[in-house]
Structures are given as C-alpha cells and as structure tokens.
Design an enzyme around this catalytic site. Structure first.
Site, PDB file in Angstrom:
ATOM      1  N   HIS A  62      -0.730  -6.589  -5.218  1.00 32.13           N
ATOM      2  CA  HIS A  62      -0.891  -7.819  -4.438  1.00 32.13           C
ATOM      3  C   HIS A  62      -0.345  -8.972  -5.271  1.00 32.13           C
ATOM      4  O   HIS A  62      -0.503  -9.008  -6.499  1.00 32.13           O
ATOM      5  CB  HIS A  62      -2.371  -8.051  -4.125  1.00 32.13           C
ATOM      6  CG  HIS A  62      -2.689  -9.469  -3.751  1.00 32.13           C
ATOM      7  ND1 HIS A  62      -3.214 -10.381  -4.653  1.00 32.13           N
ATOM      8  CD2 HIS A  62      -2.530 -10.140  -2.583  1.00 32.13           C
ATOM      9  CE1 HIS A  62      -3.370 -11.543  -4.042  1.00 32.13           C
ATOM     10  NE2 HIS A  62      -2.975 -11.424  -2.794  1.00 32.13           N
ATOM     11  N   ARG A 107      -2.408 -17.400  11.825  1.00 31.63           N
ATOM     12  CA  ARG A 107      -2.138 -16.251  12.696  1.00 31.63           C
ATOM     13  C   ARG A 107      -2.908 -15.044  12.170  1.00 31.63           C
ATOM     14  O   ARG A 107      -2.638 -14.542  11.076  1.00 31.63           O
ATOM     15  CB  ARG A 107      -0.638 -15.964  12.728  1.00 31.63           C
ATOM     16  CG  ARG A 107      -0.226 -14.837  13.646  1.00 31.63           C
ATOM     17  CD  ARG A 107       1.291 -14.782  13.723  1.00 31.63           C
ATOM     18  NE  ARG A 107       1.745 -13.774  14.659  1.00 31.63           N
ATOM     19  CZ  ARG A 107       2.234 -12.575  14.302  1.00 31.63           C
ATOM     20  NH1 ARG A 107       2.308 -12.262  13.012  1.00 31.63           N
ATOM     21  NH2 ARG A 107       2.647 -11.724  15.219  1.00 31.63           N
ATOM     22  N   HIS A 109       0.857  -1.177   0.000  1.00 33.99           N
ATOM     23  CA  HIS A 109       0.000   0.000   0.000  1.00 33.99           C
ATOM     24  C   HIS A 109       0.899   1.234   0.000  1.00 33.99           C
ATOM     25  O   HIS A 109       1.418   1.630   1.048  1.00 33.99           O
ATOM     26  CB  HIS A 109      -0.911   0.009   1.231  1.00 33.99           C
ATOM     27  CG  HIS A 109      -1.924  -1.079   1.246  1.00 33.99           C
ATOM     28  ND1 HIS A 109      -2.998  -1.116   0.370  1.00 33.99           N
ATOM     29  CD2 HIS A 109      -2.046  -2.182   2.033  1.00 33.99           C
ATOM     30  CE1 HIS A 109      -3.729  -2.189   0.620  1.00 33.99           C
ATOM     31  NE2 HIS A 109      -3.174  -2.850   1.609  1.00 33.99           N
TER      32      HIS A 109
END
Length: 324
Positions: free
Chosen positions: A107, A278, A97
């Site tokens: 991405h 996670r 970003h």
C-alpha cells in the site's frame, strides 16, 4: 505565496501513469480499467483498477482532487483551528493484492491538503454592511504519505530491501526523518483490537510542512518515487514461487487483518467517506477474496508462525540486518 496546487496535481497524475505501467509490465497481459468521476460537492478523480491478473489478483491506483466548503472532521481532528474552512485535497492511493501468497500486499499513498481562507467572506462571517474588512488568513497546507508492506510469508531479504529503500528516500532531506516516519508507520498500522501490526511497516507521515512548500513537496515526490523501487523487485523475485492450498488459505486469512484495519482505523477511508467521495474508489483497497476463521492460531514452528514470531514485530530492518 500560496502553494502550487497545479504542480502537485501534475506530479500525482504522472506518478499514477508510471505505477500503472510498471504493474502492467509485471503482468505481461492484464490491463487497468480506468474510470473518471466527478464529485457533486466539487472535484473528482481518475480511478484505475486491474482485476484478475496473473500476478495481481487486484490492484488499484487512484487519483483524486476534491474541494469543498468545509473540511470534514477526520481532517481537522489535529487542527481544530481550521474546522469549517474551505479546502482542497489531492491524493494518489495505491494498493496491490497479489495472487501468489509469497508476494506481499503493498500500500502507498501521497497526498496534499490546503485550506482556502480567502474564500471566506473577507468582511467577517456576518458580511454586515459597514463591517471592517479584515485581511484573509494565509492558507494552512500540509503533505502526507508513505508506504507499507503486508507479507504473508516473510523473507529477511525483502524486509531489508523495503526498509532501506524507504530510508534512502528520506536521508537527503534529514537523516532523522526515517526513524521518526518508520515509528509513525509502526504505530499507525497497528490493529489495536488484535494487538498486532498489519505488516512490517515502512513509512508514514502526515501534517508535514516543516521544510517549506518546495522541500516538503520534494520529499513527498521522493517517497512516491521510492514505492516502485521498494516493491517491484520483491514482486519479480516472488511471483513465480510454487505454492499450494495451505498457503492460499493463510493468505486469505491474513487478508482479513487488512480489511479490518481499513474499515475500522484508516483515516483515509474515513476522510473519503466523510467528504462524500466515490465509494467504489474508496473501497477499491479491499481484497477480492478474504476469510475469517474463529480463534485460529498457527502451528508452532510452522512457516505461518514465523510470520508472527519474526516479522510482525517492530524491527530496525534498515540498519540491524547484515545479509552478507
């Protein structure tokens, strides 16, 4: 012969190092923070996040290698026959970003899945004494990956470069793959509830093993390596472009679309959450700042409207545009 999981892991760790080094070189000062983590159900990962840089407001390059006793629903929706089998999953996820609204968000992801049916009791599910032994089934494996670009202010030069680099990565394996994977990307990164694409696309593929392990792995390496070749020249070209509050506010508004897709539609996010990954690493893809404005529309003829009118439409950027 079982797939070479160790070779995949070594490649992904090396690719993580290369991408982090390239991003840090663009920054000139900011560095990635690294966290290693373990997953109680099996496996773990290496998360790297760069925050509050001069070029990247936030960037994450995350490696994970997890295994478990049964594939989660998001991984078996297209392969119901392997539901409940032990599995191993490796992946590298990248998101950037940028701070400057003229630099697109990008991405990328490359991943590998394999089942381990030999770990299932070879005497059958009951394991009853006297049961007839059965030969273990062959593992089911596949690769997936791709990269996509989310501009705020579009430039034909950037779009053509991005898509031609993607095309070059695939052509040596099969010239028909690029149009297929490009359309897959256009279809996948589409916000159905908005009726618009997230960005200008790129490549997307999943459940891919048609070339056999060695060639499918080579294709995935080519895609992963092409990401920097596609993105870094755009960053270098746009990161110093002058901008003001108007461009910043539009960037924050369009980042909202990125958040909506990742939380509503993205299969990778769903897999990570369903498999007990996670959470901090899974959600590192989200931008640090974002805004939503009720029923906002760009002024006709404005640079913001041009994003919608020219760039947020499927186009054959690699072949149809001659930049002279």
């Amino acid at each position: 012969m079982p797939p070479d999981v160790a070779a995949v892991k070594n490649h992904l760790l090396s690719l993580q190092d290369n991408i982090c080094a390239a991003f840090e070189a663009e920054e000139g000062g900011a560095r990635f923070r690294e966290d290693t983590w373990q997953r109680p159900e099996g496996g773990g990962g290496r998360t790297r996040v760069l925050a509050d840089g001069a070029v990247f407001e936030k960037a994450g390059v995350n490696f994970s290698h997890v295994h478990g006793a049964a594939l989660p629903p998001s991984a078996t929706a297209h392969r119901p026959g392997i539901a409940g089998q032990p599995y191993e999953a490796l992946g590298l996820s990248i998101v950037a970003h940028p701070r400057n609204p003229y630099v697109p968000t990008s991405h990328a992801n490359v991943r590998f899945f394999t089942t381990h049916p030999s770990q299932v009791n070879s005497l059958g599910n009951t394991g009853a004494a006297g049961a007839t032994p059965v030969a273990p089934a062959a593992p089911v494996w596949w690769f997936g990956g791709g990269f996509d670009l989310t501009p705020y202010y579009g430039f034909e030069e950037d779009a053509v470069h991005w898509h031609r680099t993607a095309q070059t990565a695939l052509t040596p394996f099969d010239p028909t793959l690029h149009p297929c994977f490009k359309k897959w990307c256009d279809d996948y990164f589409f916000l159905k509830h908005r009726g618009e694409p997230r960005g200008i696309g790129g490549l997307f593929y999943d459940d891919f093993n048609e070339l056999g392990f060695d060639r499918s792995f080579a294709l995935t390496r080519s895609v992963g390596d092409a990401y920097l070749a596609a993105y870094r020249p755009i960053v270098a070209r746009r990161k110093a472009t002058p901008h003001g509050e108007r461009e910043r506010q539009f960037q924050l508004y369009r980042r909202g679309r990125y958040v909506e897709f990742n939380l509503v539609h993205d299969r990778g996010t769903l897999f990570g959450l369903q498999s007990g990954g996670r959470t901090e690493s899974i959600l590192m893809s989200l931008p640090p700042l974002v805004r939503w404005d009720y029923d906002w529309h760009p002024e006709p003829g404005s640079p913001e409207a041009r994003l919608y009118d020219v760039f947020l439409k499927p186009r054959n950027w690699a072949d149809e545009y001659n930049l002279g």
